[in-house]
Design a protein around this motif. Structure first.
Motif, short mmCIF file in Angstrom:
data_model
loop_
_atom_site.label_atom_id
_atom_site.label_comp_id
_atom_site.label_asym_id
_atom_site.label_seq_id
_atom_site.Cartn_x
_atom_site.Cartn_y
_atom_site.Cartn_z
N LEU A 56 0.83 -1.20 0.00
CA LEU A 56 0.00 0.00 0.00
C LEU A 56 0.86 1.26 0.00
CD1 LEU A 56 -2.70 -1.11 2.59
CD2 LEU A 56 -3.06 -0.76 0.15
N ASN A 57 1.93 1.22 0.75
CA ASN A 57 2.85 2.36 0.81
C ASN A 57 3.56 2.57 -0.52
OD1 ASN A 57 6.08 2.92 1.56
ND2 ASN A 57 4.62 4.38 2.41
N ARG A 58 4.04 1.46 -1.10
CA ARG A 58 4.83 1.55 -2.32
C ARG A 58 3.97 1.88 -3.54
NH1 ARG A 58 6.69 -3.10 -1.90
NH2 ARG A 58 5.25 -4.21 -3.28
N GLU A 59 2.82 1.24 -3.67
CA GLU A 59 2.02 1.38 -4.88
C GLU A 59 1.02 2.53 -4.85
OE1 GLU A 59 0.21 -2.35 -5.83
OE2 GLU A 59 2.13 -3.40 -6.06
N GLU A 60 0.57 2.91 -3.65
CA GLU A 60 -0.44 3.96 -3.55
C GLU A 60 0.06 5.22 -2.86
OE1 GLU A 60 -4.17 2.50 -2.10
OE2 GLU A 60 -4.05 0.64 -3.24
#
Length: 227
Positions: free
Chosen positions: A189-193
Motif C-alpha cells: 500500500l505504501n509503495r504502490e499507492e
C-alpha cells in the motif's frame, strides 16, 4: 503529512497527575512508512490517538495534511477522521452480524453526502479485492481467519481513500506467518499507492519494514523525530 510541535498530554489532577507526553516534536513526510517503538506505557498509543483526532485534550500543535487539529470543533474532527485518516487496531472491531461488505461500508454512514448503493458496493468490492478478499463480500466475519479479519479491517480503513493510515499493534493478535502477510500488505500500500503509514509497535519485525523508526521513552521521542 504530520507536523507536531510542543505536544504534551497529562491525565489526572494534583498529586495524581501523570504526564504521558512531554513536549513532543515530530515530522512525518507524505508517503513515509514509519514505526513508533517503545515499551508499554511510554505514550505511543496516546500519540497515535492525538494524531488521529481521537483525543483532543492536549497542549501543543498538531497539523495533519495541512489541517490544524486544534482549530476543529467536534464536527470538524469527525469529518477529518472520516476523510483523511484510516485506523487499524490490534483488535479488529468488526461487527459480526454484518457482512464483510457491510463492515467495509461503515465509514460511508458518516459521510456528509449520500452515495448511490451500487457505487458503494462497487467501492467495497474494490477495496476487498485490494486486500485479497474479493470473494468474501457477502460472508460474515465469523467465517474469516484472524489474518483475514485484519485484512477486512484494513479494507474498511481504505474505503474513504485516506491519505494517512494509523495502525496500533496491527499484528499483535496474529501468528508470525500471518503477521508477515499483513506487513507485506502495508509495504504494498505504501509503495504502490503512496499511502502514509504510522505503525505503533513493540515488535522488531514490524519496525524492520519501516523506512524510519521513531523511538519513545517516558513520553518523549528519543530518536527518529524527523525524516
Amino acid at each position: 503529512m504530520i507536523e507536531i510541535s510542543g505536544l504534551s498530554k497529562s491525565y489526572g489532577q494534583g498529586a495524581a497527575r501523570r504526564e504521558v507526553l512531554a513536549g513532543i516534536d515530530l515530522q512525518v513526510a507524505g508517503g513515509e512508512l514509519v514505526s513508533v517503538e517503545g515499551i508499554s506505557g511510554c505514550g505511543k498509543t496516546t500519540l497515535l490517538n492525538l494524531i488521529g483526532g481521537l483525543d483532543r485534550d492536549h497542549t501543543g500543535r498538531i497539523v495533519v495534511g495541512g489541517c490544524d487539529l486544534g482549530t476543529l470543533d467536534d464536527r470538524g474532527l469527525a469529518r477529518f477522521r472520516n476523510e483523511t485518516v484510516g485506523f487499524v487496531f490490534q483488535h479488529f472491531y468488526l461487527l459480526d452480524h454484518m457482512t464483510c461488505g457491510e463492515n467495509v461500508l461503515l465509514p460511508s454512514f458518516f459521510a456528509d453526502r449520500p452515495t448511490p448503493a451500487a457505487s458503494l458496493r462497487a467501492r467495497a468490492q474494490e477495496v476487498l479485492g485490494r486486500v485479497g478478499l474479493a470473494t468474501r463480500i457477502d460472508d460474515l466475519p465469523t467465517r474469516l481467519s484472524g489474518g483475514q479479519k485484519q485484512r477486512l479491517a484494513i479494507a474498511r480503513a481504505l474505503f474513504a481513500q485516506p491519505r494517512l493510515m494509523l495502525c496500533d499493534e496491527p499484528t499483535g493478535n496474529l501468528d508470525s506467518a500471518t503477521g508477515e502477510q499483513i506487513l507485506e500488505l502495508f509495504r504494498t500500500l505504501n509503495r504502490e499507492e503512496g499511502l502514509t503509514l504510522v505503525i505503533v509497535t513493540h515488535e522488531p519485525r514490524v519496525s524492520a519494514v519501516a523506512q524510519r523508526v521513531i523511538r519513545m521513552e517516558d513520553g518523549k521521542i528519543v530518536a527518529g523525530a524527523r525524516p
